[in-house]
Design an enzyme around this catalytic site. Structure first.
Site, PDB file in Angstrom:
ATOM      1  N   HIS A   1      -9.173   3.484  -2.359  1.00  0.00           N
ATOM      2  CA  HIS A   1      -7.755   3.180  -2.133  1.00  0.00           C
ATOM      3  C   HIS A   1      -7.230   2.282  -3.254  1.00  0.00           C
ATOM      4  CE1 HIS A   1      -4.034   1.883  -0.448  1.00  0.00           C
ATOM      5  NE2 HIS A   1      -4.481   0.877   0.290  1.00  0.00           N
TER       6      HIS A   1
ATOM      7  N   CYS B   1      -0.481   2.336   6.548  1.00  0.00           N
ATOM      8  CA  CYS B   1      -0.047   1.007   6.961  1.00  0.00           C
ATOM      9  C   CYS B   1       0.236   0.218   5.694  1.00  0.00           C
ATOM     10  CB  CYS B   1      -1.106   0.321   7.820  1.00  0.00           C
ATOM     11  SG  CYS B   1      -2.717   0.100   7.038  1.00  0.00           S
TER      12      CYS B   1
ATOM     13  N   CYS C   1       0.799  -1.232   0.000  1.00  0.00           N
ATOM     14  CA  CYS C   1       0.000   0.000   0.000  1.00  0.00           C
ATOM     15  C   CYS C   1       0.835   1.288   0.000  1.00  0.00           C
ATOM     16  CB  CYS C   1      -0.939   0.016   1.195  1.00  0.00           C
ATOM     17  SG  CYS C   1      -2.100  -1.356   1.204  1.00  0.00           S
TER      18      CYS C   1
ATOM     19  N   GLY D   1       0.759  -3.772   3.915  1.00  0.00           N
ATOM     20  CA  GLY D   1       0.542  -5.206   4.033  1.00  0.00           C
ATOM     21  C   GLY D   1       1.797  -5.964   4.414  1.00  0.00           C
TER      22      GLY D   1
END
Length: 403
Positions: free
Chosen positions: A359, A389, A102, A391
């Site tokens: 997103h 954050c 991300c 993954g």
């Protein structure tokens, strides 16, 4: 980087890494929205052509392009090079793809900034793209070997994010009602921002988009000029009626988690001295970034660890930041990070976030740059942070200053 303090951070130096153009396509609903029938590389092509047009940069001056993407086979490396060529960049301009989940779009911008700082290149583009309509699904996570499955922490890397976030919400006691209230606020801010035209500067409309009507199967050619995932009338009460997605007694559902989306973004970067020589307008500057690891099962706490690390490198404190763009992967993880860091919620995602408008995984980190810099400028404020954050258990953050 030596500690500076906020006032020192605002000083302008010839070697500053500056942003002279930052934009994004609209973000549309995966599988349903305006880009459901558009390849990711075509979205990237549109972002590139808009960047060249809007900035007025001579494409021959751009030496390298980094593109963040998560789901495309082969990282999209072949298609992204082709997209750059089709957009008008010469064969001299190099292109790479990268995947840090991300944070891929942010990592692309940071890689370009560091290359400029090191003297490897003078002008570059950090970008991000994702077509979750075409690539998202069970195949996005490959099968682990027996070796990886035999290691407890390594095995945790493949636990689905929804399950991870459900577990984290329970472990950290983030109540369902608080998550729904946070999500409702994100929708409300995005609706207001869209009505007021606050996204207009950062969005580059995409023309001649092929769209197959799901009802009639008729192929149409449309122009996509706004985010189509923004929904009016979302309240904590209405969200509270949605069934949990990952556990019967859970708290996470489609209404308080990020939307599956399609989109692309691009950021033009160079030294201040180069921008002045070329007559390029300066939107802001890149200061520093951090990338950190956290336990895979606590993936969502990434910003809680990454933001202080980035602020420490910049020599400033949490209160020195005027606006935070923190990706709303899930309301639960975002709320935890804000509470633990003591961040004023009014400073976070003032135009809404991924819960409200989506997103597109590889795009978000680059998208946040334009969202942040234009809002800082509009409000007459200076210091901003982008963070997310990541993954498998990571977090990333970067510090930016608007001009």
């Amino acid at each position: 980087m030596a500690p500076q303090g906020k006032q020192a951070l605002l000083q302008k130096n010839p070697d500053d890494i500056v942003i002279t153009c930052a934009l994004r396509t609209p973000i549309t609903k995966g599988g349903k929205g305006g880009f459901k029938d558009t390849a990711g590389a075509d979205l990237l092509h549109s972002a590139f052509t808009s960047l060249i047009s809007r900035s007025g940069i001579d494409p021959k001056l751009v030496e390298d392009i980094a593109v963040g993407c998560v789901l495309a086979p082969g990282g999209g490396a072949t298609e992204f090079r082709a997209a750059a060529l089709a957009a008008g960049f010469p064969t001299d301009t190099a292109v790479k793809s990268l995947n840090r989940q991300c944070s891929s779009g942010l990592q692309a911008c940071v890689d370009i900034a560091n290359a400029i700082k090191a003297g490897v290149i003078e002008v570059g583009v950090g970008a991000g793209v994702e077509s979750m309509s075409s690539q998202y699904g069970p195949g996005a996570v490959t099968e682990f070997s027996d070796l990886l499955n035999s290691h407890p922490e390594a095995k945790n890397c493949k636990v689905p994010m929804g399950l991870l976030s459900e577990k984290m919400a329970k472990d950290k006691s983030i109540a369902r009602k608080d998550q729904d209230a946070f999500a409702a606020a994100s929708y409300g801010k995005a609706v207001a921002a869209q009505k007021e035209g606050l996204f207009d500067q950062e969005i580059a409309p995409v023309k001649n988009v092929k769209f197959i009507d799901p009802k009639t199967e008729e192929e149409k050619i449309i122009t996509v000029s706004r985010d189509d995932g923004v929904r009016q009338g979302m309240t904590a009460e209405s969200l509270g009626k949605i069934r949990p997605a990952f556990a019967k007694d859970g708290s996470i559902h489609a209404g308080n988690a990020s939307q599956i989306s399609d989109g692309a973004a691009a950021v033009l970067m160079m030294k201040r001295s180069t921008a002045q020589k070329l007559g390029q307008p300066i939107l802001g500057k890149y200061v520093t970034a951090s990338i950190v690891g956290v336990p895979p099962l606590l993936m969502g706490v990434g910003p809680w660890k990454a933001i202080p690390a980035a602020l420490g490198k910049a020599g400033i404190s949490t209160g020195d930041v005027d606006i935070y763009e923190i990706n709303e992967a899930f309301a639960s993880q975002c709320l935890f990070c804000l509470r633990e860091l003591g961040i004023d919620e009014s400073k976070v995602n003032p135009k809404g976030g991924a819960i409200a408008f989506g997103h597109p995984l590889g795009c978000t980190g680059a998208r946040q740059v334009s969202t942040l810099l234009y809002e800082l400028k509009r409000k007459g404020e200076k210091v901003g942070v982008t963070s997310m954050c990541v993954g498998t258990g990571m977090g990333m953050a970067a510090v930016w200053v608007a001009e």
